[in-house]
Design a protein around this motif. Sequence first.
Motif, short mmCIF file in Angstrom:
data_model
loop_
_atom_site.label_atom_id
_atom_site.label_comp_id
_atom_site.label_asym_id
_atom_site.label_seq_id
_atom_site.Cartn_x
_atom_site.Cartn_y
_atom_site.Cartn_z
N ARG A 10 10.64 -9.92 -1.48
CA ARG A 10 9.95 -8.72 -1.97
C ARG A 10 8.56 -9.07 -2.53
NH1 ARG A 10 13.93 -4.72 -2.89
NH2 ARG A 10 15.54 -5.09 -1.32
N GLN A 11 8.46 -10.20 -3.20
CA GLN A 11 7.17 -10.59 -3.76
C GLN A 11 6.14 -10.86 -2.66
OE1 GLN A 11 8.02 -13.96 -6.27
NE2 GLN A 11 9.24 -12.76 -7.74
N SER A 12 6.60 -11.48 -1.57
CA SER A 12 5.70 -11.71 -0.44
C SER A 12 5.25 -10.39 0.17
CB SER A 12 6.40 -12.57 0.62
OG SER A 12 6.73 -13.84 0.10
N LEU A 13 6.17 -9.43 0.23
CA LEU A 13 5.83 -8.10 0.74
C LEU A 13 4.75 -7.45 -0.11
CD1 LEU A 13 6.66 -5.80 2.80
CD2 LEU A 13 8.07 -4.91 0.94
N HIS A 14 4.87 -7.58 -1.43
CA HIS A 14 3.88 -6.99 -2.33
C HIS A 14 2.50 -7.60 -2.12
CE1 HIS A 14 7.38 -5.89 -5.29
NE2 HIS A 14 7.41 -5.20 -4.16
N ARG A 15 2.46 -8.90 -1.88
CA ARG A 15 1.17 -9.55 -1.63
C ARG A 15 0.58 -9.09 -0.30
NH1 ARG A 15 0.69 -15.81 -2.73
NH2 ARG A 15 -1.46 -15.13 -2.38
N PHE A 16 1.43 -8.83 0.68
CA PHE A 16 0.95 -8.36 1.98
C PHE A 16 0.25 -7.01 1.85
CE2 PHE A 16 1.73 -6.03 5.99
CZ PHE A 16 1.10 -6.89 6.88
#
Length: 494
Positions: free
Chosen positions: A365-371
């Motif tokens: 989820r954190q990687s998604l937020h950065r995307f």
Amino acid sequence: MDSNTGTSQQEQQQRVEHLPRWSWNLYPANRIDAARMVVPLGCVYAPIGSPCTELYYEPLRCVCGGVLNPHCIIDYRSRTWGCPFCGTKNNSPPQYAQITEHNLPSELVRWNDTVEYVSTVKRDPPTFVFVLDTCIDTEGEINGLKEFALDALSKLPEEVRICLITYGTTVQIHELSGVTDYPRSLVLRGSQEVTVDALKKIMREPQQFVGVLSNVKSTVTLILEEMQQDVWPVPKSHRPLRCTGAALSAAASILEIVSPNIGSCILGFTSGICTEGPGIVVETTREKFIRGHADIRDGAAAASFWETSCAFYESLMHRIVKQGHSLSCFTASLDQTGIAEMKLCIQASGGVVLNDESWCKEPFRQSLHRFFERREDGTLKMGLNVTMDVITSATWKVMGVIGQCVGTGKKSSSVADYEVGMGGTCQWTACMMDSTTNFAIYFDTTSAPPSEAAKQAVRYAQFITKYEIGNEVRTRVCTVTHQVQCSTSMPELA
């Protein structure tokens, strides 16, 4: 330290941040000496890196395509400017009639090697196509996928357009117009590629399947919340029928219809390997093992679909790149998901891959937020439908680029005879990038005699990057110089 000194140092620091990093500070003036160098002349450049001076008008161009910059020779009396790349003397337009040595436009100020022109013409918003895999084994994972997709939806600006596709054994393109009180979808076979012509014949009103997020958010949310596992029965000791390739081709086709030549994104959410239709990796029976690296290398029976699947994704890559669209994949699986076959399509379009073993993992989820990070004005940080042109002076040529991009085949006098990476052109396209995206660009000296080449103490090059961000079209122009060295003494060149 006085304020003038502080300002000068700050300007110098910003200038360095925008400029590329070179493999050599100096380089020989001719090919004879350059051939003795082990490391080629190249630089690492971030096309849309750190912020720079913004100008709200169109750039002034030379006939060669070069843009007015601090290294141009300005004749204030005749109101002309000389291009450092081709030597052409150009007339200045009326709006530049009042310039003097002490009254220069921003693009001629000496420390403004990099400026960004913001077009006054607004573009249509991008379209994001969500392509969700419903062949999921457990209820917990299907709920995790729902939450993950809803989380991604919440990160998008309200003005973007949305299209929703789910797939398993078949491909379903969901209607978002809200014409009826019950959800409807267009169901397509998963055993064959969905072309633009085929989609036009059966989709009379394509706009019913695409909507502005602020208008269709409730509809999309309802469809995602009620999404169930694929109902097609799976025989014992078999894998589910999963038509990933057909679903992605449907997404590419609908984007080509509703958003041609406008930067847009295909977001694939998959939980397993493709077992049906174009892009197939392995058969459904579990008696057949998924190919490994050794199988691909040796051409074993387990990799029997490798060449045809790679060819399919290569053709899909050409389709989406031509339209300025990108493909990114989010995968959650303990086993392979067929990314190796998709690799060229994802990389060439500037897409990304996020991978974890479960949709419920927090780092995922954190990687998604950065995307989906946004700028201060609320628009996404990602640049879409990007093209980069490289223009050089006569003493050197561009050999090619290494990075997540594709050459367009555009020719000019700046193209070298030899190629490194993707060469044979002076223009490259990358359908999606951000401030961390870097390209390696390589150059070759001309074949002029040493005495002639040495007359030019400085080489000039210009990187012109055009991209879409938010509802704006921006053109970033970075002009660089590189010193010529007649001697090949290593202490002088290092």
